[in-house]
Design a protein around this motif. Structure first.
Motif, PDB file in Angstrom:
ATOM      1  N   GLU A 406      -8.462  48.127 -45.619  1.00  0.00           N
ATOM      2  CA  GLU A 406      -9.679  47.593 -46.223  1.00  0.00           C
ATOM      3  C   GLU A 406      -9.680  46.068 -46.201  1.00  0.00           C
ATOM      4  O   GLU A 406      -8.666  45.430 -46.512  1.00  0.00           O
ATOM      5  CB  GLU A 406      -9.800  48.046 -47.678  1.00  0.00           C
ATOM      6  CG  GLU A 406     -10.287  49.464 -47.880  1.00  0.00           C
ATOM      7  CD  GLU A 406     -10.475  49.743 -49.360  1.00  0.00           C
ATOM      8  OE1 GLU A 406     -11.318  49.069 -49.990  1.00  0.00           O
ATOM      9  OE2 GLU A 406      -9.758  50.602 -49.880  1.00  0.00           O
ATOM     10  N   VAL A 407     -10.808  45.489 -45.884  1.00  0.00           N
ATOM     11  CA  VAL A 407     -10.964  44.035 -45.946  1.00  0.00           C
ATOM     12  C   VAL A 407     -10.835  43.582 -47.392  1.00  0.00           C
ATOM     13  O   VAL A 407     -11.425  44.162 -48.304  1.00  0.00           O
ATOM     14  CB  VAL A 407     -12.326  43.617 -45.369  1.00  0.00           C
ATOM     15  CG1 VAL A 407     -12.567  42.127 -45.598  1.00  0.00           C
ATOM     16  CG2 VAL A 407     -12.388  43.940 -43.889  1.00  0.00           C
ATOM     17  N   GLY A 408     -10.028  42.547 -47.615  1.00  0.00           N
ATOM     18  CA  GLY A 408      -9.870  41.991 -48.951  1.00  0.00           C
ATOM     19  C   GLY A 408      -8.892  42.720 -49.845  1.00  0.00           C
ATOM     20  O   GLY A 408      -8.689  42.308 -50.994  1.00  0.00           O
ATOM     21  N   MET A 409      -8.249  43.784 -49.339  1.00  0.00           N
ATOM     22  CA  MET A 409      -7.283  44.529 -50.137  1.00  0.00           C
ATOM     23  C   MET A 409      -5.868  44.069 -49.776  1.00  0.00           C
ATOM     24  O   MET A 409      -5.429  44.245 -48.648  1.00  0.00           O
ATOM     25  CB  MET A 409      -7.410  46.021 -49.879  1.00  0.00           C
ATOM     26  CG  MET A 409      -6.411  46.881 -50.658  1.00  0.00           C
ATOM     27  SD  MET A 409      -6.723  46.856 -52.444  1.00  0.00           S
ATOM     28  CE  MET A 409      -8.270  47.774 -52.514  1.00  0.00           C
ATOM     29  N   PRO A 410      -5.115  43.474 -50.707  1.00  0.00           N
ATOM     30  CA  PRO A 410      -3.775  42.981 -50.381  1.00  0.00           C
ATOM     31  C   PRO A 410      -2.806  44.108 -50.051  1.00  0.00           C
ATOM     32  O   PRO A 410      -2.890  45.213 -50.597  1.00  0.00           O
ATOM     33  CB  PRO A 410      -3.346  42.247 -51.659  1.00  0.00           C
ATOM     34  CG  PRO A 410      -4.614  41.955 -52.391  1.00  0.00           C
ATOM     35  CD  PRO A 410      -5.518  43.121 -52.077  1.00  0.00           C
ATOM     36  N   GLY A 411      -1.895  43.823 -49.148  1.00  0.00           N
ATOM     37  CA  GLY A 411      -0.806  44.726 -48.811  1.00  0.00           C
ATOM     38  C   GLY A 411       0.386  43.909 -48.337  1.00  0.00           C
ATOM     39  O   GLY A 411       0.239  42.734 -47.960  1.00  0.00           O
ATOM     40  N   GLY A 452     -10.817  40.809 -38.647  1.00  0.00           N
ATOM     41  CA  GLY A 452      -9.536  41.399 -38.277  1.00  0.00           C
ATOM     42  C   GLY A 452      -8.350  40.474 -38.419  1.00  0.00           C
ATOM     43  O   GLY A 452      -7.200  40.922 -38.317  1.00  0.00           O
ATOM     44  N   SER A 453      -8.588  39.181 -38.618  1.00  0.00           N
ATOM     45  CA  SER A 453      -7.480  38.262 -38.879  1.00  0.00           C
ATOM     46  C   SER A 453      -7.046  38.416 -40.335  1.00  0.00           C
ATOM     47  O   SER A 453      -7.621  39.207 -41.091  1.00  0.00           O
ATOM     48  CB  SER A 453      -7.890  36.828 -38.573  1.00  0.00           C
ATOM     49  OG  SER A 453      -8.941  36.419 -39.428  1.00  0.00           O
ATOM     50  N   GLN A 454      -6.044  37.658 -40.752  1.00  0.00           N
ATOM     51  CA  GLN A 454      -5.492  37.843 -42.091  1.00  0.00           C
ATOM     52  C   GLN A 454      -5.367  36.519 -42.845  1.00  0.00           C
ATOM     53  O   GLN A 454      -5.326  35.446 -42.240  1.00  0.00           O
ATOM     54  CB  GLN A 454      -4.108  38.513 -42.005  1.00  0.00           C
ATOM     55  CG  GLN A 454      -4.126  39.905 -41.406  1.00  0.00           C
ATOM     56  CD  GLN A 454      -2.750  40.531 -41.333  1.00  0.00           C
ATOM     57  OE1 GLN A 454      -1.870  40.250 -42.152  1.00  0.00           O
ATOM     58  NE2 GLN A 454      -2.543  41.397 -40.349  1.00  0.00           N
ATOM     59  N   THR A 455      -5.304  36.648 -44.156  1.00  0.00           N
ATOM     60  CA  THR A 455      -4.955  35.525 -45.014  1.00  0.00           C
ATOM     61  C   THR A 455      -3.700  35.895 -45.801  1.00  0.00           C
ATOM     62  O   THR A 455      -3.457  37.071 -46.092  1.00  0.00           O
ATOM     63  CB  THR A 455      -6.078  35.171 -46.008  1.00  0.00           C
ATOM     64  OG1 THR A 455      -6.326  36.297 -46.848  1.00  0.00           O
ATOM     65  CG2 THR A 455      -7.348  34.793 -45.272  1.00  0.00           C
TER      66      THR A 455
END
Length: 564
Positions: A406-411, A452-455
């Motif tokens: 999910e977009v915006g869901m930390p893992g 699709g990139s990450q923060t």
């Protein structure tokens, strides 16, 4: 007609042309071994400058500037000298060294001799250094003159005396031989090694603080470092017409950090030149770029690059126009700093953040010029880290090991790559935990963006990254809690312009205690390294906790406020 076997090839040992699996490439013809890297370049560019030591980054004039032939011959002498000392295969050689050409050459000599290089962080408290020496069972040590005094108690504690001194910033340590004299008389030809060398052999161990007071020894194979450097070669040669034009400069510590895989070895894999400074100073960095015409700069944290560009703005003689790549890590760069760097260097400059860790330095890449809208909109408050390199599979996992999409869901970022540590030396429990579920678990929390990139969100392990160093919060807490006036302590990293994160401790006083912040910081400074010591103390009546008694550190950060 008879032929003579070439050096390193066992007489009568022909390639196996029958076996199709379980093979091991161990002949010099086709093996993947770091010790061969310089030698292979002697067949193509022997007289090209391989490495330049800036003032203070070498102990004797021989090492101020070296061609590929000279560097390889010196590394061969290191290998012969180590063999003459009677070291057995895979013996651990401790390096208490900051940046120097001699230290780089020593790394390659250790690899050639089939030994294991163990750089030590000179900023560690001597009590920690003693633990590390015991953990790896180091049997030989090479030290910098200027670093010896503070580390001597650690070596005394474990009964290991250094054998060789690199004469930078001081005189030869008593009972040792100076580095150049140590090499004198040894052959410059390649050494013979009894047991064959292979890419999967461990040739280096680097320590990472982790979340305990005892750092873990990350095991690195030849393959790890070769492929890591190869990956970074593609990054730092960006903008050049030909890769051998690379002139890669760094002044941040890279001998005892994993940075040599990104800032030294890639220069050799490109057939270019490494420019090595002793330590970071904005003026010396700017002068090195100007005088050596560096094309790529490994700057460490964005604040280091900001300091360098400030010098360029103040000194008209500084010329950053040769730079095509500015590489940084650890945190986001503000658009203002990025704009200043491009104005100073020119529009050809590409800025890129690398996101990874000691155990897995394949890394993500985030090119600021590719996503200018993200740089502007986040204003340095969101750490965009981009996407993993093609050599790195990176998943985001929930606490149960399930993929988070999910977009915006930390893992938690978890990795698969040949550029992942082989494990933690003599620490099977930590290794099993890190490699659970067929992934390497990084301990860093990330989340997907819509494209699709990450923060990078936060650190699962509560590591504090202060001044480019990893600080174990548990170690800081245990030292602070040992003060008789402290009932409980919690250490967190608070955002800070100077340190990146400053070590901050929240303290619940013992009943009746009147201990002050100044007293507690002085207590900690006596028992911790400088970078570990708290820069701020905040007293509280109690801690926010879970039902199980775990301190909720994010709540502490919130109540402290953004300007604390």
């Amino acid at each position: 007609m008879t032929t003579t076997p070439s050096a390193g090839v066992r007489p009568g040992a022909l390639p196996d042309v029958e076996t199709l699996h379980g093979r091991r490439a161990t002949d010099r013809v086709n093996r993947l071994v770091m010790g061969d890297l310089l030698e292979r370049l002697t067949w193509s560019v022997p007289d090209k400058t391989a490495i330049i030591g800036r003032p203070g980054a070498y102990g004797s004039d021989r090492f101020a500037k070296m061609t590929y032939r000279e560097a390889d011959e010196a590394a061969n002498q290191v290998a012969h000298a180590l063999q003459a000392a009677g070291l057995e295969r895979s013996a651990r050689v401790a390096l208490l060294c900051d940046n120097s050409v001699e230290a780089v050459i020593t790394m390659f000599g250790i690899a050639k001799a089939g030994l294991v290089c163990v750089p030590l962080n000179p900023l560690f408290h001597h009590s920690v250094t003693a633990q590390l020496l015991r953990k790896v069972d180091a049997s030989y040590a090479i030290v910098d003159a200027e670093l010896w005094a503070s580390a001597a108690p650690a070596f005394d504690e474990v009964g290991l005396r250094p054998s060789v001194t690199i004469a930078v910033g001081g005189s030869t340590v008593e009972g040792t031989i100076e580095f150049s004299d140590w090499l004198a008389g040894h052959a410059t030809s390649a050494p013979e090694v009894d047991l064959p060398l292979h890419g999967d052999d461990i040739w280096m161990m680097l320590f990472t603080s982790g979340t305990t007071s005892a750092p873990k020894a990350c095991m690195f194979s030849h393959t790890y470092c070769y492929l890591a450097a190869l990956g970074f070669k593609g990054t730092v040669t960006r903008g050049l017409r030909y890769e051998e034009e690379l002139r890669l400069s760094t002044h941040v510590p890279v001998i005892y950090h994993c940075g040599h895989n990104a800032s030294i070895f890639p220069a050799f894999l490109a057939g270019g030149t490494s420019i090595l400074g002793r330590r970071f100073d904005p003026l010396t960095v700017a002068q090195a770029v100007t005088e050596e015409r560096a094309t790529a700069l490994w700057g460490g944290a964005p604040r280091f690059l900001e300091a360098a560009v400030a010098v360029a703005e103040q000194h008209p003689e500084v010329d950053l126009g040769s730079l095509t790549v500015g590489l940084f890590a650890w945190t986001a760069m503000t658009p203002e700093v990025a704009d200043r760097l491009r104005r100073a260097a020119g529009p050809q400059l590409d800025l890129v953040e690398a996101f990874g860790q000691t155990e897995a330095i394949s890394c993500y890449r985030f090119w600021l010029g590719q996503h200018p809208e993200k740089v502007v909109s986040s204003a340095g408050t969101v750490n965009h880290v981009g996407v993993p390199t093609p050599l790195l599979a990176a998943a985001l996992l929930d606490p149960d090991g399930n993929p988070v999409r999910e977009v915006g869901m930390p893992g938690e970022a978890a990795y698969r790559s040949p550029i992942v540590t082989a494990g933690y030396f003599r620490d099977p429990e930590a290794t099993a935990w890190a490699f659970r579920g067929d992934w390497f678990h990084s301990g860093d929390s990330c989340q997907y963006e819509p494209d699709g990139s990450q923060t990078m969100v936060d650190r699962y392990k509560d590591i504090i990254k202060s001044g480019g160093e990893n600080v174990a919060s548990i170690r800081v807490e245990s030292v602070a809690a040992a003060h008789p006036g402290v009932e409980r302590a919690a250490a967190v990293g608070m955002q800070d312009d100077r340190w990146g994160e400053k070590v901050t401790i929240f303290v619940v006083r013992s009943p009746g205690s009147q201990v002050t912040a100044e007293e507690l910081m002085a207590w900690c400074r006596e028992r911790l390294a400088g970078f570990e010591s708290p820069k701020e103390v905040q007293f509280v009546d109690s801690f926010p906790e879970t039902v199980g008694g775990k301190i909720l550190k994010y709540r502490l950060r919130q109540q402290a406020g953004p300007n604390s």
